[in-house]
Design a protein around this motif. Structure first.
Motif, mmCIF file in Angstrom:
data_model
loop_
_atom_site.group_PDB
_atom_site.id
_atom_site.type_symbol
_atom_site.label_atom_id
_atom_site.label_comp_id
_atom_site.label_asym_id
_atom_site.label_seq_id
_atom_site.Cartn_x
_atom_site.Cartn_y
_atom_site.Cartn_z
ATOM 1 N N LEU A 16 -24.859 -4.092 -24.828
ATOM 2 C CA LEU A 16 -24.494 -2.618 -25.942
ATOM 3 C C LEU A 16 -24.312 -1.721 -25.063
ATOM 4 O O LEU A 16 -23.236 -0.978 -25.316
ATOM 5 N N ILE A 17 -25.022 -1.411 -24.125
ATOM 6 C CA ILE A 17 -24.765 0.003 -22.935
ATOM 7 C C ILE A 17 -23.540 -0.511 -22.263
ATOM 8 O O ILE A 17 -22.607 0.614 -22.212
ATOM 9 N N GLY A 18 -22.997 -1.524 -21.849
ATOM 10 C CA GLY A 18 -21.756 -1.745 -21.059
ATOM 11 C C GLY A 18 -20.782 -1.516 -22.030
ATOM 12 O O GLY A 18 -19.686 -1.103 -21.636
ATOM 13 N N LEU A 19 -20.917 -2.213 -23.313
ATOM 14 C CA LEU A 19 -19.827 -2.042 -24.356
ATOM 15 C C LEU A 19 -19.545 -0.476 -24.653
ATOM 16 O O LEU A 19 -18.355 -0.150 -24.968
ATOM 17 N N SER A 20 -20.646 -0.009 -24.884
ATOM 18 C CA SER A 20 -20.408 1.651 -25.070
ATOM 19 C C SER A 20 -19.819 2.219 -24.152
ATOM 20 O O SER A 20 -18.842 3.223 -24.091
ATOM 21 N N ALA A 21 -19.885 2.066 -22.789
ATOM 22 C CA ALA A 21 -19.421 2.681 -21.564
ATOM 23 C C ALA A 21 -17.876 2.196 -21.424
ATOM 24 O O ALA A 21 -17.187 3.198 -21.426
ATOM 25 N N TRP A 23 -15.973 1.227 -24.166
ATOM 26 C CA TRP A 23 -15.233 1.893 -25.233
ATOM 27 C C TRP A 23 -14.966 3.255 -24.922
ATOM 28 O O TRP A 23 -14.109 3.856 -25.283
ATOM 29 N N LEU A 24 -15.816 4.092 -24.417
ATOM 30 C CA LEU A 24 -16.026 5.702 -24.155
ATOM 31 C C LEU A 24 -14.746 5.883 -23.227
ATOM 32 O O LEU A 24 -13.879 6.661 -23.215
ATOM 33 N N MET A 25 -14.721 4.901 -22.168
ATOM 34 C CA MET A 25 -13.773 5.051 -21.024
ATOM 35 C C MET A 25 -12.410 4.676 -21.700
ATOM 36 O O MET A 25 -11.408 5.305 -21.484
ATOM 37 N N ALA A 26 -12.242 3.733 -22.437
ATOM 38 C CA ALA A 26 -11.082 3.166 -23.094
ATOM 39 C C ALA A 26 -10.413 4.127 -24.155
ATOM 40 O O ALA A 26 -9.107 4.361 -24.137
ATOM 41 N N ALA A 27 -11.413 4.648 -24.842
ATOM 42 C CA ALA A 27 -10.904 5.549 -25.748
ATOM 43 C C ALA A 27 -10.738 7.096 -25.551
ATOM 44 O O ALA A 27 -9.744 7.537 -25.984
ATOM 45 N N LEU A 28 -11.451 7.235 -24.629
ATOM 46 C CA LEU A 28 -11.371 8.851 -24.351
ATOM 47 C C LEU A 28 -11.186 9.145 -22.937
ATOM 48 O O LEU A 28 -11.014 10.457 -22.567
ATOM 49 N N GLY A 29 -11.355 8.137 -22.186
ATOM 50 C CA GLY A 29 -11.097 8.231 -20.715
ATOM 51 C C GLY A 29 -12.347 9.060 -19.996
ATOM 52 O O GLY A 29 -12.274 9.912 -18.896
ATOM 53 N N ARG A 30 -13.379 8.929 -20.474
ATOM 54 C CA ARG A 30 -14.589 9.636 -20.206
ATOM 55 C C ARG A 30 -15.706 8.782 -19.577
ATOM 56 O O ARG A 30 -15.773 7.477 -20.147
ATOM 57 N N ILE A 31 -16.444 9.116 -18.762
ATOM 58 C CA ILE A 31 -17.577 8.478 -18.020
ATOM 59 C C ILE A 31 -18.885 8.729 -19.027
ATOM 60 O O ILE A 31 -19.273 9.749 -19.249
ATOM 61 N N ALA A 32 -19.663 7.749 -19.270
ATOM 62 C CA ALA A 32 -20.716 7.565 -20.324
ATOM 63 C C ALA A 32 -21.954 8.102 -19.319
ATOM 64 O O ALA A 32 -23.157 7.323 -19.398
ATOM 65 N N GLY A 33 -21.779 9.227 -18.821
ATOM 66 C CA GLY A 33 -23.163 9.503 -17.881
ATOM 67 C C GLY A 33 -24.006 10.862 -18.881
ATOM 68 O O GLY A 33 -23.224 11.769 -19.144
ATOM 69 N N ILE A 34 -24.953 10.374 -19.314
ATOM 70 C CA ILE A 34 -25.568 11.347 -20.307
ATOM 71 C C ILE A 34 -25.927 12.676 -19.523
ATOM 72 O O ILE A 34 -25.596 13.578 -20.517
ATOM 73 N N SER A 35 -26.133 12.908 -18.482
ATOM 74 C CA SER A 35 -26.443 14.041 -17.826
ATOM 75 C C SER A 35 -25.173 14.985 -17.794
ATOM 76 O O SER A 35 -25.275 16.248 -18.269
ATOM 77 N N GLY A 114 -24.530 7.503 -15.524
ATOM 78 C CA GLY A 114 -23.361 7.727 -14.902
ATOM 79 C C GLY A 114 -22.909 6.755 -13.595
ATOM 80 O O GLY A 114 -21.837 6.300 -13.503
ATOM 81 N N HIS A 115 -24.014 7.034 -12.849
ATOM 82 C CA HIS A 115 -23.691 6.204 -11.400
ATOM 83 C C HIS A 115 -23.920 4.922 -11.487
ATOM 84 O O HIS A 115 -23.145 3.908 -10.972
ATOM 85 N N GLY A 116 -24.989 4.173 -12.015
ATOM 86 C CA GLY A 116 -25.514 2.870 -11.996
ATOM 87 C C GLY A 116 -24.583 1.895 -12.927
ATOM 88 O O GLY A 116 -24.064 0.968 -12.562
ATOM 89 N N VAL A 117 -24.162 2.326 -14.111
ATOM 90 C CA VAL A 117 -23.401 1.698 -15.182
ATOM 91 C C VAL A 117 -21.865 2.379 -14.987
ATOM 92 O O VAL A 117 -21.090 1.101 -14.692
#
Length: 153
Positions: A16-21, A23-35, A114-117
């Motif tokens: 689920l973490i991988g899929l959300s990352a 999805w965020l990259m594909a949909a918005l071009g953003r990296i899922a780094g919480i900080s 952000g870095h690890g995933v």
């Protein structure tokens, strides 16, 4: 003995973490780094870029709460009825630890998510160096606390 239930829950969480990352990259071009998501929302307040950040952070908080409310998931304490174990230290220690994590994400230009995933999946050399540093620091910290200071479980 291997607890398959915990292993499958961990696998499902990782997927689920991988899929959300992705999805965020594909949909918005953003990296899922919480900080980065949180700091931009709090410090920069980007116009037109707030809704997805708030939604992402709300999901981070509400997802585990929902699963815990359902009662079928979340018992990582190993005690019936417990959701998590008692904190290893008091509130003061947790505040200092949280502050140090925040400082570390600033120094490392990101966090483990952000870095690890996301960074490793993009084959980023900087993220590889950061992730190796995170892991090495964690290993050294556990060794020092458990074996040199005599603490821990």
């Amino acid at each position: 003995m291997l607890d398959w239930s915990s292993s499958l829950q961990g696998l499902a969480g990782g997927v689920l973490i991988g899929l959300s990352a992705v999805w965020l990259m594909a949909a918005l071009g953003r990296i899922a780094g919480i900080s980065g998501i949180l700091s931009a929302l709090v410090l920069e307040r980007p116009k037109g870029d707030t809704a997805w950040r708030l939604t992402f952070l709300l999901g981070l908080i509400s997802g585990p709460l929902l699963l815990t409310a359902l009662g079928a998931f979340g018992n990582v304490a190993g005690q019936p009825g417990a959701v998590i174990g008692a904190p290893a230290g008091g509130v003061g220690l947790m505040l200092v630890a949280g502050l140090l994590v925040g400082v570390g994400t600033g120094i490392g230009s990101g966090c483990t998510s952000g870095h690890g995933v996301c960074g490793l999946s993009r084959l980023s050399p900087r993220s590889l160096a950061a992730t190796v540093t995170f892991l090495a620091t964690g290993i050294v910290t556990v060794f020092v606390v458990r074996h040199l200071l005599g603490g821990g479980a």
